[in-house]
Design an enzyme around this catalytic site. Structure first.
Site, PDB file in Angstrom:
ATOM      1  N   TRP A  70      -2.317  -2.976  -1.659  1.00  0.00           N
ATOM      2  CA  TRP A  70      -1.852  -4.371  -1.691  1.00  0.00           C
ATOM      3  C   TRP A  70      -2.693  -5.046  -0.618  1.00  0.00           C
ATOM      4  O   TRP A  70      -2.495  -4.812   0.570  1.00  0.00           O
ATOM      5  CB  TRP A  70      -0.360  -4.439  -1.362  1.00  0.00           C
ATOM      6  CG  TRP A  70       0.217  -5.814  -1.434  1.00  0.00           C
ATOM      7  CD1 TRP A  70       0.716  -6.438  -2.546  1.00  0.00           C
ATOM      8  CD2 TRP A  70       0.407  -6.742  -0.345  1.00  0.00           C
ATOM      9  NE1 TRP A  70       1.176  -7.692  -2.212  1.00  0.00           N
ATOM     10  CE2 TRP A  70       0.997  -7.898  -0.876  1.00  0.00           C
ATOM     11  CE3 TRP A  70       0.117  -6.707   1.019  1.00  0.00           C
ATOM     12  CZ2 TRP A  70       1.318  -9.008  -0.097  1.00  0.00           C
ATOM     13  CZ3 TRP A  70       0.429  -7.811   1.800  1.00  0.00           C
ATOM     14  CH2 TRP A  70       1.023  -8.942   1.242  1.00  0.00           C
ATOM     15  N   GLU A 107      19.573 -16.563  -4.711  1.00  0.00           N
ATOM     16  CA  GLU A 107      19.039 -15.311  -5.247  1.00  0.00           C
ATOM     17  C   GLU A 107      18.548 -15.505  -6.689  1.00  0.00           C
ATOM     18  O   GLU A 107      17.502 -14.974  -7.072  1.00  0.00           O
ATOM     19  CB  GLU A 107      20.112 -14.212  -5.162  1.00  0.00           C
ATOM     20  CG  GLU A 107      19.746 -12.875  -5.764  1.00  0.00           C
ATOM     21  CD  GLU A 107      18.492 -12.220  -5.166  1.00  0.00           C
ATOM     22  OE1 GLU A 107      17.989 -12.682  -4.135  1.00  0.00           O
ATOM     23  OE2 GLU A 107      18.010 -11.246  -5.777  1.00  0.00           O
ATOM     24  N   LYS A 144       6.618  -4.039  -3.158  1.00  0.00           N
ATOM     25  CA  LYS A 144       8.031  -3.725  -2.928  1.00  0.00           C
ATOM     26  C   LYS A 144       8.419  -3.769  -1.459  1.00  0.00           C
ATOM     27  O   LYS A 144       9.488  -4.242  -1.108  1.00  0.00           O
ATOM     28  CB  LYS A 144       8.312  -2.333  -3.503  1.00  0.00           C
ATOM     29  CG  LYS A 144       9.751  -1.889  -3.417  1.00  0.00           C
ATOM     30  CD  LYS A 144      10.561  -2.569  -4.479  1.00  0.00           C
ATOM     31  CE  LYS A 144      12.036  -2.262  -4.383  1.00  0.00           C
ATOM     32  NZ  LYS A 144      12.835  -3.287  -5.064  1.00  0.00           N
ATOM     33  N   ASN A 170      -2.101   2.717   5.295  1.00  0.00           N
ATOM     34  CA  ASN A 170      -1.142   1.649   4.980  1.00  0.00           C
ATOM     35  C   ASN A 170      -0.751   1.016   6.296  1.00  0.00           C
ATOM     36  O   ASN A 170      -0.328   1.715   7.216  1.00  0.00           O
ATOM     37  CB  ASN A 170       0.092   2.249   4.286  1.00  0.00           C
ATOM     38  CG  ASN A 170       1.238   1.253   4.182  1.00  0.00           C
ATOM     39  OD1 ASN A 170       1.013   0.064   4.016  1.00  0.00           O
ATOM     40  ND2 ASN A 170       2.459   1.737   4.272  1.00  0.00           N
ATOM     41  N   GLY A 171      -0.896  -0.309   6.392  1.00  0.00           N
ATOM     42  CA  GLY A 171      -0.542  -1.000   7.633  1.00  0.00           C
ATOM     43  C   GLY A 171      -1.631  -1.985   8.004  1.00  0.00           C
ATOM     44  O   GLY A 171      -2.442  -2.367   7.154  1.00  0.00           O
ATOM     45  N   ARG A 222       4.269  -0.175  -4.721  1.00  0.00           N
ATOM     46  CA  ARG A 222       3.919  -0.581  -3.353  1.00  0.00           C
ATOM     47  C   ARG A 222       2.636  -1.408  -3.309  1.00  0.00           C
ATOM     48  O   ARG A 222       2.276  -1.946  -2.258  1.00  0.00           O
ATOM     49  CB  ARG A 222       3.745   0.654  -2.462  1.00  0.00           C
ATOM     50  CG  ARG A 222       4.992   1.505  -2.373  1.00  0.00           C
ATOM     51  CD  ARG A 222       4.746   2.666  -1.453  1.00  0.00           C
ATOM     52  NE  ARG A 222       4.541   2.215  -0.100  1.00  0.00           N
ATOM     53  CZ  ARG A 222       5.495   1.995   0.784  1.00  0.00           C
ATOM     54  NH1 ARG A 222       6.746   2.224   0.451  1.00  0.00           N
ATOM     55  NH2 ARG A 222       5.215   1.576   1.998  1.00  0.00           N
ATOM     56  N   GLU A 232       9.917 -15.075  -8.447  1.00  0.00           N
ATOM     57  CA  GLU A 232       9.184 -13.816  -8.277  1.00  0.00           C
ATOM     58  C   GLU A 232       8.557 -13.289  -9.555  1.00  0.00           C
ATOM     59  O   GLU A 232       7.415 -12.878  -9.556  1.00  0.00           O
ATOM     60  CB  GLU A 232      10.169 -12.714  -7.825  1.00  0.00           C
ATOM     61  CG  GLU A 232      10.300 -12.507  -6.376  1.00  0.00           C
ATOM     62  CD  GLU A 232      11.149 -11.264  -6.102  1.00  0.00           C
ATOM     63  OE1 GLU A 232      10.628 -10.352  -5.482  1.00  0.00           O
ATOM     64  OE2 GLU A 232      12.328 -11.216  -6.514  1.00  0.00           O
ATOM     65  N   CYS A 267       0.829  -1.191   0.000  1.00  0.00           N
ATOM     66  CA  CYS A 267       0.000   0.000   0.000  1.00  0.00           C
ATOM     67  C   CYS A 267       0.878   1.261   0.000  1.00  0.00           C
ATOM     68  O   CYS A 267       1.924   1.301   0.643  1.00  0.00           O
ATOM     69  CB  CYS A 267      -0.950   0.094   1.191  1.00  0.00           C
ATOM     70  SG  CYS A 267      -2.153  -1.227   1.259  1.00  0.00           S
ATOM     71  N   HIS A 318      21.742 -35.424  -1.796  1.00  0.00           N
ATOM     72  CA  HIS A 318      21.163 -35.896  -0.533  1.00  0.00           C
ATOM     73  C   HIS A 318      19.640 -35.848  -0.551  1.00  0.00           C
ATOM     74  O   HIS A 318      19.014 -35.762   0.505  1.00  0.00           O
ATOM     75  CB  HIS A 318      21.723 -35.070   0.630  1.00  0.00           C
ATOM     76  CG  HIS A 318      23.210 -35.235   0.770  1.00  0.00           C
ATOM     77  ND1 HIS A 318      23.806 -36.385   1.231  1.00  0.00           N
ATOM     78  CD2 HIS A 318      24.231 -34.400   0.440  1.00  0.00           C
ATOM     79  CE1 HIS A 318      25.119 -36.252   1.205  1.00  0.00           C
ATOM     80  NE2 HIS A 318      25.407 -35.050   0.722  1.00  0.00           N
ATOM     81  N   LYS A 349      14.730 -14.730  -7.829  1.00  0.00           N
ATOM     82  CA  LYS A 349      14.371 -13.803  -8.923  1.00  0.00           C
ATOM     83  C   LYS A 349      13.457 -14.510  -9.919  1.00  0.00           C
ATOM     84  O   LYS A 349      12.456 -13.950 -10.363  1.00  0.00           O
ATOM     85  CB  LYS A 349      15.619 -13.320  -9.675  1.00  0.00           C
ATOM     86  CG  LYS A 349      16.453 -12.228  -9.075  1.00  0.00           C
ATOM     87  CD  LYS A 349      15.854 -10.872  -8.921  1.00  0.00           C
ATOM     88  CE  LYS A 349      15.071 -10.760  -7.649  1.00  0.00           C
ATOM     89  NZ  LYS A 349      15.703 -10.224  -6.498  1.00  0.00           N
TER      90      LYS A 349
HETATM   91  C1  AGP Z   1      13.320  -9.089  -3.543  1.00  0.00           C
HETATM   92  O1  AGP Z   1      13.331  -9.224  -4.920  1.00  0.00           O
HETATM   93  C2  AGP Z   1      12.032  -9.223  -2.919  1.00  0.00           C
HETATM   94  N1  AGP Z   1      11.093  -8.304  -3.463  1.00  0.00           N
HETATM   95  C3  AGP Z   1      11.979  -9.398  -1.417  1.00  0.00           C
HETATM   96  O2  AGP Z   1      12.463 -10.675  -1.161  1.00  0.00           O
HETATM   97  C4  AGP Z   1      12.752  -8.383  -0.540  1.00  0.00           C
HETATM   98  O3  AGP Z   1      14.125  -8.553  -0.713  1.00  0.00           O
HETATM   99  C5  AGP Z   1      12.366  -8.606   0.938  1.00  0.00           C
HETATM  100  O4  AGP Z   1      10.994  -8.363   1.094  1.00  0.00           O
HETATM  101  C6  AGP Z   1      13.160  -7.748   1.885  1.00  0.00           C
HETATM  102  O5  AGP Z   1      12.939  -6.383   1.667  1.00  0.00           O
HETATM  103  P1  AGP Z   1      13.880  -5.288   2.311  1.00  0.00           P
HETATM  104  O6  AGP Z   1      15.235  -5.497   1.750  1.00  0.00           O
HETATM  105  O7  AGP Z   1      13.265  -3.983   1.903  1.00  0.00           O
HETATM  106  O8  AGP Z   1      13.851  -5.485   3.789  1.00  0.00           O
END
Ligand code: AGP
Length: 604
Positions: free
Chosen positions: A74, A469, A599, A100-101, A27, A476, A2, A492, A473
Site C-alpha cells: 500500500w 457510519e 485494512k 511494512n511501516g 493490507r 469507502e 502493506c 443550519h 461505508k
Molecule cells: C472502516 O470501514 C475503515 N476501513 C476504517 O475507517 C477503520 O475503521 C479505521 O482505519 C480504524 O481502524 P481500527 O479499528 O483497526 O483502528
C-alpha cells in the site's frame, strides 16, 4: 498498509509464500513481490497490480528456493510501479528485504549511503534497509548483527523480513510499532503481518516485542534481544481456523462478514463476565475519553451517547490523530478507552502511549496486537478475522462490547437500564437474521440509487453515529459522496445542498413508551425528514416504527417494531452495510478492496 511474509521450511517455498501473501491482500493491493534464496542466489519476482493480475504475468508461485520473503504494498513513498515494489535488494542483489511501516529518517540515511557509493533504484523509504544491511556486512558484522546494527540507525515504524545469500538457512525479521507475528508449524516457520497468512499451516504463534530479532529456521525459531541474548518466548494458540479466513461460498468477504453478524453478537456476548470483572475495578472513574478512528470512532460515539444518558460519567470521544491536544485533563480517575479493530492503527497506538497517567482500556479484535500490549485492560471483541477492508462485523462487535461496558458501569447507578439492556441485547441476533432475510428489498433500493451522486444520512440521538457510519461505508466502497448528520442539524447550513438529485437516508427507530430510553426522537426525526422532502430530495426511510408516517417517502425499509431507539445502533447499521455493498456491486466495483485504502493503517 502493506503485508509481509517470510517462510523457511520443507514446503514448496514459492507456492507457500504466494498463498500466504494472498491472504494478506486486504493490507495492500498496489503491488506484490516474492524473493527466495535458490542455489545460493536471490530470485526476485515483483510488479505493480493486484496479486492475481501480477501472478498471471510473472507466475509468482513458481519461484524456486528453500526460503523466502513476500510483500503486498500500500504505497506511501513512491508511486505503485515495478521498481517501487518490494522486495528491495542491495546493489549486487545478495540481500533482499520486505518492509511494512515508514522509515522516518530515510532521507538522511539515503544521502549518507549515496555518498558512500550505494546506488538507489526506487523512490521508497524501504530501500535504505537493504543498503544499510550491506553496509554493516561490509563493515565486518555477520547477518544477524547487521540486522541489529541496522535497526539502531532507523527511526520510524517497521516490520522487516530479510534474506542474504551467504546465510542460506535463515530468514531474519524485526519489528518496531508495526505488526509482526511468528507462526510455528511442523512444515516450517513463518513471520507475517497477520495470522491469516499462515492459518492453513499452524495456529501456534509467538508475538514478538518491538526490537527483538527473530531468526527463522526450518526446524526452530530463535528470538534475541538487541544485545544478542536469547529470549524465552511464550507460544500461544490462536482460536481462529483456516475456514474463517476464506469466503466460504460468498462472492466477497464483506458479504460473508455482514451475514456472520448474528453469530458475532452471540460470540461477543460471551465476554460478559470479563467485562463485569474489568468494571468492578473502575468504581472511582469520574470521566471517560474514547479514542478511535473511522468506524471504530463511530462505535465509540455511540458509547458516549449511552454513557451520558445512562450514567453520570462525563464522556468525550476524540479522534486518535487529534488526541495529543486533549491530554491535559487526563488523571488517575480518567478512563481512556481505545477502540480499534486491528489493534495496530498507528494514530491510536500513539494516543495510548500518551495516556499513561489515566487508566487505559482497549477494545480490540486482534489477539496480541500492539494496542492490547499498551493497555491496562483489554476487551476482545471476538468477531473472528475480518478480511473485507470496510469494517462490518467488527463494528457490531465493538458496539456490543460497548453496550455491555455501559451496562456494567451503570449497574449501580441505573438498575433499570441494566436489566432492560441485557434482555434487549440478547434479542439482537434474531432482529438481524430477520432483516438479512429481507435483503432483496435493500438490493432493489441499491439498484435504484446506484447512479445517485450525493447522499445524506440522518439520525438523532443514539442512532446519529450510525448515520455517520452509513455515510462512511458508502464513501469507502462506492466512491459516492455521502455525509452523516444529526437530523436536527441539517437546517443550519447543509440544507442548502438539498435538491432533487440528492438521496437522504433517514434512520427513525421506534420509540417505546415503556423503555427508559424514550427520548422522543422519532417525531422530531420525521419532522426533519419532511424538511428535506419539501426541498425535493429522494427519501429512503429506515424505520422500526409500526405506525410510521410513510406516505411521503420514496423508499421504505421496515424492521421489527421491537427494535427501539435503545438498541437501534446495533441493528440499523446492517441494512446500511448491505446498501453500500450492493451499490458497489451494481457499480461494478470490488467492495473488498476499495481504491486507495487498506485494512490496517499503520502510518500516522
Ligand atoms: C472502516 O470501514 C475503515 N476501513 C476504517 O475507517 C477503520 O475503521 C479505521 O482505519 C480504524 O481502524 P481500527 O479499528 O483497526 O483502528
Amino acid at each position: 498498509m502493506c503485508g509481509i511474509v517470510g517462510y523457511v521450511g520443507i514446503g514448496k517455498v514459492g507456492s507457500v509464500l504466494f498463498d500466504s501473501v494472498k491472504k494478506l491482500e486486504y493490507r495492500g493491493y498496489d503491488s506484490v513481490g516474492i524473493a527466495t534464496l535458490s542455489e545460493g542466489k536471490i530470485e526476485l519476482r515483483k510488479d505493480n497490480g493486484k496479486i492475481d493480475d501480477v501472478d498471471k504475468k510473472i507466475h509468482l508461485g513458481d519461484v524456486k528456493g528453500n526460503l523466502g520473503i513476500a510483500h503486498v504494498r500500500w504505497a506511501t513513498h513512491g508511486r505503485p510501479n515495478k521498481i517501487n515494489s518490494h522486495p528491495h535488494t542491495n546493489n549486487d542483489d545478495t540481500i533482499a528485504i520486505v518492509h511494512n511501516g515508514i522509515i522516518e529518517n530515510y532521507e538522511e540515511l539515503k544521502t549518507n549511503l549515496i555518498s558512500k557509493g550505494y546506488i538507489f533504484k526506487s523512490e521508497t523509504d524501504s530501500e535504505v534497509i537493504a543498503h544499510l544491511l550491506e553496509k554493516f556486512i561490509n563493515d565486518g558484522f555477520d547477518f544477524q548483527d547487521s540486522m541489529i546494527e541496522m535497526v539502531k540507525s532507523l527511526d520510524g515504524s517497521y516490520a522487516i523480513g530479510a534474506i542474504y545469500n551467504n546465510n542460506p538457512d535463515e530468514v531474519l525479521a524485526i519489528k518496531n510499532e508495526s505488526p509482526l507475528v511468528v507462526g510455528l508449524s511442523e512444515d516450517g516457520n513463518f513471520i507475517a503481518s497477520d495470522v491469516p497468512a499462515f492459518l492453513k499451516h499452524t495456529k501456534k504463534v509467538i508475538f514478538p516485542q518491538d526490537k527483538e530479532l527473530i531468526i527463522l529456521k526450518k526446524d526452530k525459531v530463535i528470538v534475541k534481544d538487541l544485545n544478542g541474548k536469547i529470549l524465552d518466548k511464550n507460544i500461544q494458540t490462536i482460536e481462529w481456523n483456516e475456514k474463517m479466513a476464506q469466503k466460504e461460498g460468498y462472492n466477497h468477504f464483506m458479504l460473508k462478514e455482514i451475514n456472520q453478524q448474528p453469530n458475532v453478537v452471540v460470540n461477543t456476548l460471551k465476554a460478559k463476565k470479563d467485562i463485569e470483572n474489568i468494571v468492578s475495578n473502575l468504581n472511582d472513574i469520574n470521566k471517560i475519553y474514547f479514542v478511535a478512528c473511522g468506524t471504530s470512532y463511530h462505535a465509540a460515539l455511540t458509547g458516549k451517547y449511552l454513557l451520558e444518558v445512562f450514567t453520570n460519567i462525563k464522556t468525550d470521544v476524540i479522534y486518535s490523530s487529534e488526541f495529543k491536544y486533549f491530554t491535559n485533563t487526563l488523571d488517575e480517575n480518567t478512563l481512556t478507552i481505545f477502540v480499534s479493530q486491528s489493534g495496530e492503527t498507528a494514530d491510536t497506538l500513539s494516543a495510548i502511549k500518551m495516556s499513561k497517567v489515566s487508566r487505559t482500556l482497549a477494545i480490540v479484535n486482534i489477539l496480541g496486537s500492539s494496542i492490547t500490549r499498551e493497555a491496562d485492560n483489554v476487551i476482545y471483541t471476538k468477531a473472528g478475522p475480518e478480511i473485507g477492508v470496510a469494517a462490518t462485523k467488527t463494528y457490531l462487535s465493538q458496539l456490543v462490547s460497548i453496550y455491555l461496558l455501559v451496562t456494567y458501569l451503570s449497574k449501580n447507578k441505573n438498575n433499570k437500564f441494566y436489566h432492560e439492556m441485557i434482555s434487549q441485547i440478547e434479542k439482537v441476533p434474531r432482529y438481524i437474521n430477520d432483516l438479512l432475510s429481507d435483503e432483496d428489498k435493500i438490493k432493489e433500493i441499491a439498484h435504484k440509487y446506484k447512479d445517485t451522486k450525493e447522499f445524506f444520512f440522518l439520525g438523532r440521538g443514539f442512532i446519529y453515529p450510525t448515520a455517520l457510519e452509513g455515510a462512511l461505508k458508502l464513501k469507502e466502497i462506492t466512491y459516492i459522496h455521502a455525509e452523516g448528520y444529526p437530523s436536527g442539524e441539517l437546517k443550519h447550513g447543509p440544507l442548502a445542498l438539498i435538491d432533487e438529485n440528492v438521496a437522504v437516508v433517514v434512520l427513525a427507530p421506534n420509540e417505546n413508551s415503556k423503555s427508559i430510553s424514550n427520548l422522543d426522537s422519532y417525531k422530531d426525526t420525521i419532522n426533519n425528514m419532511e424538511e428535506v422532502k419539501s426541498r425535493a430530495a429522494k427519501i429512503i426511510l429506515l424505520t422500526s416504527h409500526e405506525n410510521g408516517k410513510y406516505n411521503n417517502v420514496d423508499d421504505l425499509f421496515t424492521m421489527d417494531n421491537q427494535v427501539d431507539e435503545l438498541i437501534s445502533p446495533i441493528v440499523y447499521v446492517v441494512p446500511l452495510q448491505l446498501l453500500s455493498y450492493y451499490i458497489s456491486i451494481y457499480k461494478g466495483l470490488d467492495p473488498d478492496k476499495p481504491r486507495n485504502l487498506a485494512k490496517c493503517v499503520t502510518v500516522k
